[in-house]
Motif scaffolding. Structure first.
Motif, PDB file in Angstrom:
ATOM      1  N   ILE B 218       0.825  -1.210   0.000  1.00 36.83           N
ATOM      2  CA  ILE B 218       0.000   0.000   0.000  1.00 36.83           C
ATOM      3  C   ILE B 218       0.858   1.259   0.000  1.00 36.83           C
ATOM      4  O   ILE B 218       0.672   2.150  -0.825  1.00 36.83           O
ATOM      5  N   PHE B 219       1.809   1.333   0.920  1.00 35.50           N
ATOM      6  CA  PHE B 219       2.588   2.573   1.017  1.00 35.50           C
ATOM      7  C   PHE B 219       3.497   2.746  -0.196  1.00 35.50           C
ATOM      8  O   PHE B 219       3.737   3.868  -0.636  1.00 35.50           O
ATOM      9  N   LYS B 220       3.968   1.639  -0.751  1.00 33.28           N
ATOM     10  CA  LYS B 220       4.756   1.763  -1.989  1.00 33.28           C
ATOM     11  C   LYS B 220       3.890   2.283  -3.133  1.00 33.28           C
ATOM     12  O   LYS B 220       4.356   3.064  -3.959  1.00 33.28           O
ATOM     13  N   SER B 221       2.643   1.822  -3.180  1.00 30.22           N
ATOM     14  CA  SER B 221       1.796   2.265  -4.294  1.00 30.22           C
ATOM     15  C   SER B 221       1.448   3.752  -4.179  1.00 30.22           C
ATOM     16  O   SER B 221       1.061   4.374  -5.158  1.00 30.22           O
ATOM     17  N   ARG B 222       1.597   4.329  -2.991  1.00 28.55           N
ATOM     18  CA  ARG B 222       1.408   5.771  -2.835  1.00 28.55           C
ATOM     19  C   ARG B 222       2.708   6.535  -3.100  1.00 28.55           C
ATOM     20  O   ARG B 222       2.748   7.756  -2.989  1.00 28.55           O
ATOM     21  N   GLY B 223       3.771   5.817  -3.387  1.00 30.43           N
ATOM     22  CA  GLY B 223       5.042   6.483  -3.683  1.00 30.43           C
ATOM     23  C   GLY B 223       5.736   7.041  -2.455  1.00 30.43           C
ATOM     24  O   GLY B 223       6.616   7.897  -2.565  1.00 30.43           O
ATOM     25  N   ALA B 224       5.365   6.550  -1.270  1.00 29.13           N
ATOM     26  CA  ALA B 224       5.971   7.065  -0.038  1.00 29.13           C
ATOM     27  C   ALA B 224       7.440   6.677   0.061  1.00 29.13           C
ATOM     28  O   ALA B 224       7.878   5.704  -0.549  1.00 29.13           O
ATOM     29  N   GLN B 225       8.181   7.458   0.824  1.00 30.76           N
ATOM     30  CA  GLN B 225       9.540   7.046   1.173  1.00 30.76           C
ATOM     31  C   GLN B 225       9.440   6.254   2.474  1.00 30.76           C
ATOM     32  O   GLN B 225       9.056   6.790   3.515  1.00 30.76           O
ATOM     33  N   ILE B 226       9.763   4.970   2.408  1.00 26.19           N
ATOM     34  CA  ILE B 226       9.584   4.112   3.579  1.00 26.19           C
ATOM     35  C   ILE B 226      10.903   3.970   4.334  1.00 26.19           C
ATOM     36  O   ILE B 226      11.922   3.612   3.749  1.00 26.19           O
ATOM     37  N   ILE B 227      10.852   4.267   5.629  1.00 25.17           N
ATOM     38  CA  ILE B 227      12.034   4.119   6.472  1.00 25.17           C
ATOM     39  C   ILE B 227      11.781   2.965   7.445  1.00 25.17           C
ATOM     40  O   ILE B 227      10.825   3.030   8.237  1.00 25.17           O
ATOM     41  N   PRO B 228      12.584   1.898   7.357  1.00 28.68           N
ATOM     42  CA  PRO B 228      12.364   0.747   8.242  1.00 28.68           C
ATOM     43  C   PRO B 228      12.937   0.979   9.644  1.00 28.68           C
ATOM     44  O   PRO B 228      14.006   1.567   9.780  1.00 28.68           O
ATOM     45  N   ILE B 229      12.216   0.537  10.667  1.00 25.53           N
ATOM     46  CA  ILE B 229      12.664   0.638  12.061  1.00 25.53           C
ATOM     47  C   ILE B 229      12.745  -0.783  12.623  1.00 25.53           C
ATOM     48  O   ILE B 229      11.766  -1.528  12.516  1.00 25.53           O
ATOM     49  N   PRO B 230      13.861  -1.156  13.228  1.00 27.52           N
ATOM     50  CA  PRO B 230      13.997  -2.540  13.702  1.00 27.52           C
ATOM     51  C   PRO B 230      13.003  -2.881  14.816  1.00 27.52           C
ATOM     52  O   PRO B 230      12.556  -2.000  15.568  1.00 27.52           O
TER      53      PRO B 230
END
Lengths: 492, 492
Positions: B218-230
């Motif tokens: 979903i968030f990729k399809s909105r073109g968001a910049q995703i920052i992963p948190i462990p």
């Protein structure tokens, strides 16, 4: 503000900004009394000159949407007492930019306070639907497959449902394999899936003008550039379409060819074939929305545009809420090849798949031996309703222009000159009546001379009262015009 | 190609391009044998140098996703016989750009050919759900309100449903008015509504890593910049979160705090309160996804993060598919003020509202006196399943690392060094078994050392066989490593 400005559009930038706010205000996403960003702030945010923003705000003020308070700012005009939406603990919500430019369909469907006569929503009164039959079929489905209640559907839809739809569409001269059918949660979701899969901020979408308001919401929310195409007595103006194809490069045409919502016109066979040719020549997609071609009052309407499509240019959409069960919210989308695969991917991202239960119920209804009788009765009932409505309109006002419907459940009415639809609506609200102002059906704001009324939503007796009230208000406003020039009407 | 390049991201542009294609290929949106755009074409389209595209394509080739044929171009690597997707009449579909970057959830849920043992999907076997009870309640609902079958729901949801949810959430120490509840078609749709309302191409979204694959889609399809948190043993790493808040300006954190999917960890009360404080300080939204906090095996988990939220920073999402009825696909979203109003607008654009029928059924189930017993039985059954699964894993392999689950229905397993999850999956497919490779749960591609298995989907006897096969394959690959260096594994 997430305003998708189109620098190469024919619409000037200040007009685009103005339109954005009109959309948000008229569909109640911006509330009475809500503050607009300052001229400086918006100009900086959008990278346009101060003058451009000022021009947009001036227009909004002239058209009566906003008001300015010296030293305080510009606010959405309060027509009523301001509701207290600023909960202190959610104040910061107001500054979160969102991506919802317009939700006209919501403002239509939301129950207004004190409204008794709803002529606005194009749905069928529950009494006209055969709920006993739907109940019986539903019970059978659950009795026969209790285990289905513990199961998910696959993303593309239940095979039994897709087979039933395939068989049903064959009766409409549309022959498609179950593998080319995707179950969707109503036609609205179908339009949205197509839009979010193929349409983005730089894409041109052609739409009939007027058209179904909910579809405008969707394409606007994708930031598309919408080009309106006029509708003639036999459907969309194909000559104009070709002209505009030369000027723009459309990616998609959204069309509602049979008993068009809102005008009620039906696209001729000739034009259906022509459309497929045009789409092939200019390489664009046609999204054919077919909510109620089974609700015909005279002869059966022509076969779907999709039935003339041999090159994969048409995506066909069949909703089942308008003649089977609105409570199931199930529809079917028909296409093939890579288009279908990408739409299935988008569907799985959206909700993983439509509910198995409601798909099975619609499958059961489509397979039921009683379906033909049910549809025949519904056609007769609606035809009588339509006739009654037309008679009442003639009887109570001589100033309205409209065409008798051949199917569907709406009438598109032209108001007498100088009677403004928004003002009429305000007067009707005082009499507990609502209808759909024509402006909701145009992608850009237009002179407000039309209204859409539905004759299928109200019980028979109330429909009679409603049309009487409507005509009375029209006559009042029309005669008032003799004494007041149009300019002095309270702006709304 | 609609690749949202982020010029100011820490991820180099060539890596972003590479990641885009990995997402499309691994979630099967791009098919075996499909041709990639030429280097020149893509460089022109994206406005980046030829060298950047070349670098991206080289990496794709090195990682085994594509292959190059001199003079012909670059193609998605064929691991199997190429399926004939190029119907001649839909050839032109291949050149229509779409906006679907990744649909990993589809590739998980799609039934693979010849797979008998599905350890991949995190759903509960129909035999464990009380379908007889669901059936009884469904029949009662329809018997009592047959007229509901002919009615639409309002866009925000049926009032009876929202009241039932409000009462139910109170038992989870979350006190919310029915007016603050929005009916959604499953939690997946809830996440998508939030994303499409508040997240766009320039927005930063924080996600747990690993997390639920469907949310990444979903968030990729909105073109968001995703920052992963462990994720740590007591949930998300809040120290790291604060550090990253200073570096980025997140608009939203998506979190699954209870029996996290896929790791099974539960966020401590201390961290729940901390999260609300952090969100208030940095002014971002928390989207709290709670699919199965009722499926606990020991003590009851802490109250939702939302229960500590006094400033409107948390949107809470409750799905009912994982413990009531998957066939209804109904969930509830909880928030307030302007956020809620915009989400209702987005919901109406998406599908006009969830089906009335399925909302009424879920309301009936939540109000049923038997609910507590049903949940107690389900907890016991799942607990036993989990225990059995753990025992079998211990019994058949000494090389796997995992934690016994305290709730939910998945186990997150670390493979022995040098056993690659994708290769293991390929071997398992030959034995008719599938699981979820850990890479699906990370927003960016990572060393593939993890797998997720669900112990709730298979009948008991098949679960036993499945774990035996899985362990056998792990042991085989692990011992094979003694003879072959890792580099010589066939790339996949």
């Amino acid at each position: 503000m997430n305003i998708h400005l189109k620098r190469h559009s024919n619409l000037p930038v200040h007009e685009q900004i103005c339109q954005y706010f009109i959309d948000r205000i008229s569909s109640k996403i911006m509330k009475d009394g809500e503050r607009l960003p300052s001229v400086r702030q918006l100009s900086k945010e959008l990278g346009v000159s101060l003058v451009t923003v000022q021009k947009a705000y001036q227009q909004l003020q002239q058209r009566g949407y906003v008001e300015s308070f010296q030293g305080k700012g510009i606010f959405v005009k309060s027509t009523h007492l301001k509701e207290d939406i600023d909960d202190t603990h959610t104040n910061w919500h107001m500054v979160i930019p969102d991506y919802v430019p317009r939700a006209q369909s919501l403002s239509i469907s939301q129950p207004l306070r004190n409204i008794r006569y709803h002529l606005g929503t194009a749905c069928i009164n529950g009494n006209l639907l055969h709920t006993e039959w739907i109940k019986k079929v539903t019970m059978q489905v659950i009795e026969q497959h209790p285990q289905l209640l513990g199961q998910y559907s696959s993303a593309n839809g239940d095979m039994e449902f897709r087979k039933a739809v395939s068989d049903y569409l064959r009766t409409k001269q549309l022959s498609v394999a179950p593998e080319h059918i995707l179950a969707v949660s109503g036609a609205q979701q179908g339009i949205e899936l197509v839009a979010k899969t193929f349409i983005g901020p730089n894409d041109v979408v052609f739409m009939e003008a007027p058209t179904y308001p909910g579809s405008i919401d969707i394409f606007k929310s994708r930031g598309a550039q919408i080009i309106p195409i006029p509708v003639e007595h036999d459907g969309i103006d194909t000559k104009m379409l070709v002209k505009l194809c030369d000027q723009y490069h459309p990616k998609l045409l959204y069309i509602n060819p049979t008993f068009q919502n809102p005008t009620g016109t039906t696209l001729s066979v000739k034009k259906r074939k022509e459309l497929v040719d045009i789409a092939e020549s200019y390489h664009f997609l046609i999204l054919e929305d077919d909510p109620w071609s089974e609700l015909y009052f005279k002869e059966k309407p022509p076969a779907p545009i999709k039935s003339f499509d041999t090159s994969g240019h048409v995506i066909y959409l069949k909703g089942f809420s308008k003649f089977l069960s609105p409570a199931c919210r199930i529809g079917a989308l028909v296409t093939e090849g890579p288009l279908l695969e990408k739409l299935i991917a988008a569907k799985s991202i959206s909700d993983l798949g439509s509910p198995l239960l409601t798909q099975k119920i619609i499958a059961g209804l489509l397979q039921s031996k009683e379906l033909n009788n049910v549809l025949q009765n519904l056609r007769t009932d609606l035809k009588n309703r339509g006739k009654q409505c037309i008679q009442l309109l003639h009887q109570h006002s001589s100033q309205l222009t409209f065409r008798a419907p051949n199917g569907g459940n709406t009438i598109w009415v032209k108001l007498p000159q100088h009677v403004h639809a928004d003002l009429l609506l305000e007067y009707c609200h005082m009499k507990q009546l609502s209808f759909l102002p024509g402006s909701a059906c145009f992608p850009t704001h237009v002179p407000n001379q039309y209204i859409r009324i539905s004759y299928a939503g109200l019980p028979q007796e109330e429909l009679k009262q409603a049309i009487e009230i409507l005509c009375e208000m029209v006559n009042t406003l029309s005669s008032a015009h003799k004494y007041y020039p149009i300019e002095s009407y309270p702006s709304f």
